[in-house]
Design a protein around this motif. Structure first.
Motif, PDB file in Angstrom:
ATOM      1  N   UNK A  81       0.811  -1.213   0.000  1.00  0.00           N
ATOM      2  CA  UNK A  81       0.000   0.000   0.000  1.00  0.00           C
ATOM      3  C   UNK A  81       0.839   1.255   0.000  1.00  0.00           C
ATOM      4  N   UNK A  82       0.161   2.383   0.151  1.00  0.00           N
ATOM      5  CA  UNK A  82       0.827   3.690   0.142  1.00  0.00           C
ATOM      6  C   UNK A  82       1.366   4.019   1.531  1.00  0.00           C
ATOM      7  N   UNK A  83       2.585   4.546   1.572  1.00  0.00           N
ATOM      8  CA  UNK A  83       3.219   4.985   2.812  1.00  0.00           C
ATOM      9  C   UNK A  83       3.595   6.455   2.681  1.00  0.00           C
ATOM     10  N   UNK A  84       3.260   7.225   3.688  1.00  0.00           N
ATOM     11  CA  UNK A  84       3.591   8.647   3.676  1.00  0.00           C
ATOM     12  C   UNK A  84       4.223   9.035   5.004  1.00  0.00           C
ATOM     13  N   UNK A  85       5.122  10.014   4.942  1.00  0.00           N
ATOM     14  CA  UNK A  85       5.689  10.589   6.159  1.00  0.00           C
ATOM     15  C   UNK A  85       5.464  12.091   6.083  1.00  0.00           C
ATOM     16  N   UNK A  86       4.935  12.645   7.149  1.00  0.00           N
ATOM     17  CA  UNK A  86       4.649  14.082   7.233  1.00  0.00           C
ATOM     18  C   UNK A  86       5.570  14.678   8.283  1.00  0.00           C
ATOM     19  N   UNK A  87       6.384  15.635   7.867  1.00  0.00           N
ATOM     20  CA  UNK A  87       7.309  16.321   8.782  1.00  0.00           C
ATOM     21  C   UNK A  87       6.757  17.714   9.085  1.00  0.00           C
ATOM     22  N   UNK A  88       6.781  18.087  10.359  1.00  0.00           N
ATOM     23  CA  UNK A  88       6.181  19.357  10.766  1.00  0.00           C
ATOM     24  C   UNK A  88       7.051  20.048  11.805  1.00  0.00           C
ATOM     25  N   UNK A  89       7.277  21.348  11.606  1.00  0.00           N
ATOM     26  CA  UNK A  89       7.870  22.185  12.656  1.00  0.00           C
ATOM     27  C   UNK A  89       6.975  23.393  12.873  1.00  0.00           C
TER      28      UNK A  89
END
Length: 300
Positions: free
Chosen positions: A179-187
């Motif tokens: 399936x689809x894998x996502x990583x969200x980076x936030x500051x």
């Protein structure tokens, strides 16, 4: 084409002349024009006025891809920051002279939100392999990451994060991990993300219900239970009394559930069949020996 720029106020601004506007911290405005250190902006209520351009920052970085985001940032620097940046390789070492590397360096050096330096790539793996996804992320301030994907939801994935990258590890990957894998980076300044698709190729099971029937003079008919989406290969081995097995391919790329073979030169052979997909083959079926006097023997 003229690019519309959206901005947010970095702090509260109280107008000191009639042609200026009052701004609240984080208030969103549209940038109309910038000249001599002052920006003409349009507020959400339609009010138009000026403010010092250093009171403005990008509220977002629109774009359908990284190239469009870079183009937006360059336009912001040219019009709002009133700087003419030299976009060329001369500012860097020859090892970083490509346009792609330059754009990445520019984004890293000027962007306050996290930047994905190295995107995740789509993966195709075989069931049982170990999988690692490891995008490289740059941020001038501390950032948090959130992963999404089937193995994350099922708690089969292990995640390791530091200030340069975040790694997702899956031990002995299963078909259900596809399936689809996502990583969200936030500051504190914004977010960025990267997405990749994981395809897990299942290892086929050995064919079952395998049978061999002598149907004529040195002719056999082989049958087995087939599964949709797989192809099959038949192997044979002459039984000449030697201890070593020398399996040879009799027929391959078979999508049917049965096949007839003929013109065997010797009197006795052993047969087996295995399944395969685009990446991997199954273990072979049980072996069955046929003697062309009508007798059959299933090997252990």
């Amino acid at each position: 084409m003229y690019m519309q720029l959206e901005a947010a106020a970095t702090g509260k601004f109280n107008k000191v002349t009639d042609d200026q506007v009052n701004l609240e911290t984080d208030e969103k405005v549209q940038v109309l024009e910038v000249k001599n250190g002052y920006a003409s902006v349009k507020k959400a209520d339609g009010t138009i006025g000026k403010c010092p351009n250093y009171f403005l920052t990008m509220s977002e970085i629109p774009g359908n891809n990284f190239a469009e985001q870079i183009q937006y940032r360059r336009e912001w620097q040219r019009r709002v920051d009133e700087t003419e940046v030299e976009y060329g390789p001369s500012a860097f070492d020859v090892t970083m002279s490509s346009a792609e590397n330059f754009d990445v360096l520019l984004e890293i050096s000027t962007c306050e939100r996290p930047v994905v330096v190295e995107e995740m790539k789509d993966l195709e793996v075989v069931e049982g392999d170990d999988v690692e996804m490891s995008p490289v992320i740059s941020s001038h301030t501390d950032f948090n990451v959130v992963w999404h994907g089937p193995a994350v939801d099922s708690k089969r994935a292990r995640i390791q994060t530091n200030q340069l990258n975040s790694r997702l590890l899956i031990k002995k990957v299963q078909k259900c991990d596809s399936g689809a894998y996502s990583v969200i980076a936030k500051n504190s300044f914004g977010v960025t993300s990267t997405v990749a698709f994981l395809s897990v190729i299942a290892v086929p099971e050995p064919p079952t219900e395998f049978t061999v029937k002598v149907t004529g003079d040195h002719e056999v008919r082989l049958k087995w239970k087939a599964e949709t989406g797989l192809k099959y290969c038949i192997e044979y081995c002459a039984l000449d009394g030697s201890s070593s097995e020398n399996w040879q391919i009799a027929s391959t790329n078979i999508e049917k559930t049965h096949v007839s073979l003929r013109n065997f030169a010797r009197n006795s052979y052993s047969y087996r069949v295995f399944a395969y997909n685009q990446r991997v083959r199954s273990a072979p079926s049980n072996c069955i020996s046929a003697v062309f006097d009508g007798s059959l023997k299933e090997n252990s």
